[in-house]
Enzyme design. Sequence first.
Site, PDB file in Angstrom:
ATOM      1  N   LEU A   1       0.850  -1.221  -0.142  1.00 30.92           N
ATOM      2  CA  LEU A   1       0.020  -0.020  -0.118  1.00 30.92           C
ATOM      3  C   LEU A   1       0.918   1.210  -0.097  1.00 30.92           C
ATOM      4  CD1 LEU A   1      -2.231  -1.164   2.769  1.00 30.92           C
ATOM      5  CD2 LEU A   1      -2.700  -1.620   0.311  1.00 30.92           C
ATOM      6  N   GLU A   2       0.561   2.281  -0.727  1.00 29.08           N
ATOM      7  CA  GLU A   2       1.294   3.450  -0.654  1.00 29.08           C
ATOM      8  C   GLU A   2       0.299   4.435   0.121  1.00 29.08           C
ATOM      9  OE1 GLU A   2       0.125   2.516  -3.967  1.00 29.08           O
ATOM     10  OE2 GLU A   2       1.713   1.344  -4.506  1.00 29.08           O
TER      11      GLU A   2
END
Length: 178
Positions: free
Chosen positions: A121-122
């Site tokens: 996840l960013e």
Amino acid sequence: MILSDSRILEEIEKGAIVIEPYDRKYLGSNSYDVHLGKFLAMYDDETLDSRKHNTITQFEIPEEGYILQPGTLYLGVTQEYTETHEHIPFLEGKSSTGRLGINIHATAGKGDVGFCNAWTLEISCIKKVKVYAGMPIGQLIYFSTEGNVINKYNKKTDAKYTGRTDKPVESMMWKNKF
């Protein structure tokens, strides 16, 4: 077409979709809820260079939670390991996550047929917000494909994100030729 809950269950039953750990209570009408894994990471350098390998420092989210800071890019990971052999998986944030000002991906919401891993996840946020390992963070939506897939992600020799991990993985942009 987006797969409905009954179609997701059928695909899990036949092994075309794998979710570990799986819990039926996280299956929505047309999605499956995923949770924040226990590891976060931050890039070591202030300025990132897309032509070089930018290293990260990983850390475990403490039991009491971790406060995300605005203006900082965090790499997180889903608690769930997934495999998608016949469909196109999309990861989207949950509305409750968005209402806390948390973005879970910058541009990488689409997976490929054959993607087999936990999702990196960013993560960024608008306001300071405390997060916890195991909290609902997003939802997987599955699209059907039209035609046979010739080049599944897990069979590509140049695929950059194939090693199974429960930790966030940094950008491998530097492996591209440009």
